[in-house]
Motif scaffolding. Structure first.
Motif, PDB file in Angstrom:
ATOM      1  N   GLY A  81       0.801  -1.219   0.000  1.00 17.51           N
ATOM      2  CA  GLY A  81       0.000   0.000   0.000  1.00 17.51           C
ATOM      3  C   GLY A  81       0.834   1.267   0.000  1.00 17.51           C
ATOM      4  O   GLY A  81       0.304   2.355   0.187  1.00 17.51           O
ATOM      5  N   MET A  82       2.137   1.134  -0.187  1.00 19.96           N
ATOM      6  CA  MET A  82       3.027   2.303  -0.159  1.00 19.96           C
ATOM      7  C   MET A  82       3.866   2.383  -1.425  1.00 19.96           C
ATOM      8  O   MET A  82       5.021   2.796  -1.398  1.00 19.96           O
ATOM      9  N   GLU A  83       3.279   1.976  -2.548  1.00 18.21           N
ATOM     10  CA  GLU A  83       3.970   2.015  -3.828  1.00 18.21           C
ATOM     11  C   GLU A  83       4.508   3.422  -4.074  1.00 18.21           C
ATOM     12  O   GLU A  83       3.840   4.412  -3.789  1.00 18.21           O
ATOM     13  N   GLY A  84       5.730   3.497  -4.579  1.00 21.88           N
ATOM     14  CA  GLY A  84       6.349   4.798  -4.820  1.00 21.88           C
ATOM     15  C   GLY A  84       7.209   5.266  -3.664  1.00 21.88           C
ATOM     16  O   GLY A  84       7.757   6.360  -3.702  1.00 21.88           O
ATOM     17  N   SER A  85       7.329   4.456  -2.625  1.00 22.09           N
ATOM     18  CA  SER A  85       8.176   4.792  -1.470  1.00 22.09           C
ATOM     19  C   SER A  85       9.336   3.816  -1.377  1.00 22.09           C
ATOM     20  O   SER A  85       9.249   2.672  -1.831  1.00 22.09           O
ATOM     21  N   VAL A  86      10.415   4.266  -0.772  1.00 22.50           N
ATOM     22  CA  VAL A  86      11.582   3.434  -0.511  1.00 22.50           C
ATOM     23  C   VAL A  86      11.773   3.367   0.996  1.00 22.50           C
ATOM     24  O   VAL A  86      11.697   4.384   1.687  1.00 22.50           O
ATOM     25  N   THR A  87      12.004   2.162   1.512  1.00 24.52           N
ATOM     26  CA  THR A  87      12.214   1.964   2.943  1.00 24.52           C
ATOM     27  C   THR A  87      13.656   1.557   3.196  1.00 24.52           C
ATOM     28  O   THR A  87      14.206   0.714   2.487  1.00 24.52           O
ATOM     29  N   MET A 102      13.303   4.284   7.905  1.00 24.37           N
ATOM     30  CA  MET A 102      13.087   5.541   7.191  1.00 24.37           C
ATOM     31  C   MET A 102      12.367   5.238   5.883  1.00 24.37           C
ATOM     32  O   MET A 102      12.810   4.371   5.129  1.00 24.37           O
ATOM     33  N   ARG A 103      11.268   5.955   5.650  1.00 18.50           N
ATOM     34  CA  ARG A 103      10.561   5.840   4.378  1.00 18.50           C
ATOM     35  C   ARG A 103      10.620   7.178   3.675  1.00 18.50           C
ATOM     36  O   ARG A 103      10.408   8.216   4.292  1.00 18.50           O
ATOM     37  N   THR A 104      10.870   7.134   2.367  1.00 16.27           N
ATOM     38  CA  THR A 104      10.866   8.329   1.541  1.00 16.27           C
ATOM     39  C   THR A 104       9.990   8.064   0.329  1.00 16.27           C
ATOM     40  O   THR A 104       9.715   6.923  -0.009  1.00 16.27           O
ATOM     41  N   GLY A 105       9.534   9.120  -0.324  1.00 15.70           N
ATOM     42  CA  GLY A 105       8.689   8.972  -1.503  1.00 15.70           C
ATOM     43  C   GLY A 105       7.269   9.414  -1.206  1.00 15.70           C
ATOM     44  O   GLY A 105       7.053  10.386  -0.481  1.00 15.70           O
ATOM     45  N   GLN A 106       6.273   8.671  -1.734  1.00 18.83           N
ATOM     46  CA  GLN A 106       4.862   9.011  -1.533  1.00 18.83           C
ATOM     47  C   GLN A 106       4.495   9.029  -0.052  1.00 18.83           C
ATOM     48  O   GLN A 106       3.720   9.856   0.399  1.00 18.83           O
ATOM     49  N   THR A 109       8.305   8.754   6.542  1.00 19.24           N
ATOM     50  CA  THR A 109       8.329   8.673   7.997  1.00 19.24           C
ATOM     51  C   THR A 109       9.702   8.232   8.469  1.00 19.24           C
ATOM     52  O   THR A 109      10.517   7.763   7.679  1.00 19.24           O
ATOM     53  N   ALA A 110       9.933   8.375   9.752  1.00 24.61           N
ATOM     54  CA  ALA A 110      11.146   7.872  10.398  1.00 24.61           C
ATOM     55  C   ALA A 110      10.704   7.267  11.720  1.00 24.61           C
ATOM     56  O   ALA A 110      10.341   7.996  12.639  1.00 24.61           O
ATOM     57  N   LEU A 111      10.687   5.950  11.804  1.00 20.38           N
ATOM     58  CA  LEU A 111      10.297   5.250  13.028  1.00 20.38           C
ATOM     59  C   LEU A 111      11.552   4.785  13.751  1.00 20.38           C
ATOM     60  O   LEU A 111      12.531   4.394  13.115  1.00 20.38           O
ATOM     61  N   TYR A 123       4.130  10.819  10.357  1.00 22.45           N
ATOM     62  CA  TYR A 123       3.904   9.925   9.233  1.00 22.45           C
ATOM     63  C   TYR A 123       3.247  10.779   8.160  1.00 22.45           C
ATOM     64  O   TYR A 123       2.129  11.248   8.331  1.00 22.45           O
ATOM     65  N   ASN A 124       3.965  11.048   7.073  1.00 24.05           N
ATOM     66  CA  ASN A 124       3.476  11.928   6.016  1.00 24.05           C
ATOM     67  C   ASN A 124       2.937  11.090   4.859  1.00 24.05           C
ATOM     68  O   ASN A 124       3.644  10.231   4.352  1.00 24.05           O
ATOM     69  N   THR A 125       1.696  11.350   4.463  1.00 23.32           N
ATOM     70  CA  THR A 125       1.089  10.682   3.313  1.00 23.32           C
ATOM     71  C   THR A 125       0.607  11.762   2.351  1.00 23.32           C
ATOM     72  O   THR A 125       0.514  12.935   2.725  1.00 23.32           O
ATOM     73  N   PRO A 126       0.254  11.392   1.128  1.00 22.16           N
ATOM     74  CA  PRO A 126      -0.280  12.386   0.194  1.00 22.16           C
ATOM     75  C   PRO A 126      -1.591  13.004   0.687  1.00 22.16           C
ATOM     76  O   PRO A 126      -1.977  14.077   0.245  1.00 22.16           O
TER      77      PRO A 126
END
Length: 175
Positions: A81-87, A102-106, A109-111, A123-126
């Motif tokens: 469900g997080m297509e377009g993000s890199v973890t 760390m997730r970047t892209g669409q 977040t940083a947990l 947690y940033n989402t579109p």
């Protein structure tokens, strides 16, 4: 710096809980019954039921290491469900019990996972930004020794029910 192409086998289980990790807020009236504050010593045994069968994912990624840091990096898919993000899941070699995600892209977040401690993040989402609380119950980091990392943690998006999550990651060199 060393970069290895790897296959990542991930097992993830989630169980909704009836309490809040945001225990520093005042809760009154009906809310108190619906969302009791999280008190690990008093409630943990009652709250943590049997985990459901885990979801299983297999993906390609990279294990990047240098003398100070280790990172496992993979692209999220439609399946998560997080297509377009890199973890990137990583840790300092000197402190393997403190793991970051760390997730970047669409989705961004940083947990932080540190056994027995609570950490807050955004947690940033579109669609919107959410405050998130994470409390690691167990961090078993054997990624460099055995190719495995297990995280047992509680997570809550502020204003929603908390979840008990277990994530087990196994890494093998890609052939």
């Amino acid at each position: 710096m060393t970069k290895r192409e790897v296959m990542i086998h991930m097992l993830v289980s989630r169980l909704e809980l009836g309490a809040s990790l945001f225990d520093d807020e005042e809760v009154t009236g009906e809310e108190e019954e619906e969302r009791p504050a999280f008190d690990p010593s008093a409630m943990l045994g009652e709250m943590l039921g049997e985990m459901p069968e885990p979801d299983e994912m297999l993906m390609e990624g990279r294990l990047v290491t240098n003398e100070r840091r280790v990172e496992l990096i993979y692209e999220e898919s439609e399946l998560t469900g997080m297509e377009g993000s890199v973890t990137a899941i990583g840790f300092q070699r000197s402190c393997p019990e403190l793991v970051s995600m760390m997730r970047t892209g669409q989705v961004r977040t940083a947990l932080t996972f540190e056994e027995g401690k609570r950490h807050y993040c955004l947690y940033n989402t579109p669609y919107s930004d959410f405050e998130v609380c994470v409390r690691a119950l167990k961090v078993d980091n054997r990624l460099l020794r055995d190719g495995e990392l297990a995280l047992d943690y509680l997570i809550e998006i502020h204003g929603a029910r908390a979840e008990h999550c277990r994530m087990t990651i196994s890494v093998k060199d890609r052939v």
